[in-house]
Design a protein around this motif. Structure first.
Motif: not given
Ligand SMILES: [Zn+2]
Ligand SMILES: [Zn+2]
Length: 263
Positions: A65-80, A115-124
């Protein structure tokens, strides 16, 4: 031989002629393209980005998720997004993620958190990351330095627009530096200052199409075939042959992602 390390050919701008665009890229020597998914993670946007990569042999995808759309990031987005990563071998990176304090389409503190959350997810997931940073160099580097160590797979700083110092710090923590068509613009003296500190074996080229069309096509829709103009420009800038720069940037991309060209 060339690679467009960052393009958006899943965009609507290419719905009418995507086959021709991919064909023209091939004819221009572009052996591989990384199609970076963007948009609303609660829509079909990212599925489309992956579908484009699935359709063409030489197109790979990333999701994030692009920083422009950070407000759209949530658990459901991440799972998708995680499902999409697991659905296709063509998804090879997580991004573009990062910080954009120029447009501020999402609140800054939220951009940093997502951003931090996605870096960690990518790392996982064991995926490299594709970073977008605009007017937020200090915050970007601070976060990356804190998060990117140990088993981190490295990343690409796309459309590099930072200082030479930032380029050095990024390379130190395992990043490649990718330049887009704006490095060819007359007024982009600062970008060329930064390019001076990037050795050829850390360099990538990209179009970021449909945006940032390089000289001599500035003003037109950008497409992956035009990455050759950025590569030619940089070859002249570094004082090496176009063939050498094209081959080296291709090799950098392939070895970073552990990919091979189709025989
Ligand atoms: Zn970007
Ligand atoms: Zn982009």
């Amino acid at each position: 031989m060339l690679v467009d390390s960052h393009c958006h050919i899943d965009g609507d701008q290419f719905d009418e002629d995507r086959d021709e665009v991919v064909q023209r890229a091939k004819e221009a020597g572009v052996e591989m393209m990384l199609n970076v998914g963007t948009g609303d993670p609660h829509s079909e946007d990212f599925r489309k980005a992956v579908a484009v990569a699935e359709k063409y042999d030489n197109v790979y995808a990333s999701v994030g998720v692009h920083p422009h759309d950070a407000k759209l990031y949530d658990d459901q987005a991440e799972n998708h997004l995680v499902e999409l990563v697991q659905s296709s071998k063509k998804v090879i990176a997580w991004g573009e993620i990062g910080l954009d304090f120029y447009y501020d389409h999402s609140p800054r503190d939220l951009q940093i958190e997502v951003f931090r959350r996605q870096v960690r997810k990518a790392r996982d997931l064991g995926l490299p990351i594709i970073i977008h940073s605009r007017d937020a160099d200090e915050e970007t580097i601070e976060l990356l330095k804190a998060e990117c160590s140990g088993d981190f797979r490295g990343g690409i700083m796309h459309c590099f627009g930072g200082t030479p110092e930032m380029a050095k710090q990024l390379m130190d923590i395992g990043f490649l530096i990718s330049f887009a068509g704006n490095v060819t613009f007359k007024k982009a003296e600062n970008l060329r200052e930064s390019a001076k500190v990037v050795p050829l074996d850390k360099l990538l080229v990209e179009t970021d199409c449909p945006f940032l069309t390089p000289v001599p096509f500035r003003g037109k829709r950008n497409e992956p075939a035009f990455v050759q103009h950025t590569a030619r420009f940089l070859a002249e800038f570094y004082g090496v042959s176009f063939e050498m720069l094209a081959e080296q940037t291709t090799r950098n991309f392939l070895s970073f992602f552990k990919l091979q060209l189709a025989a």
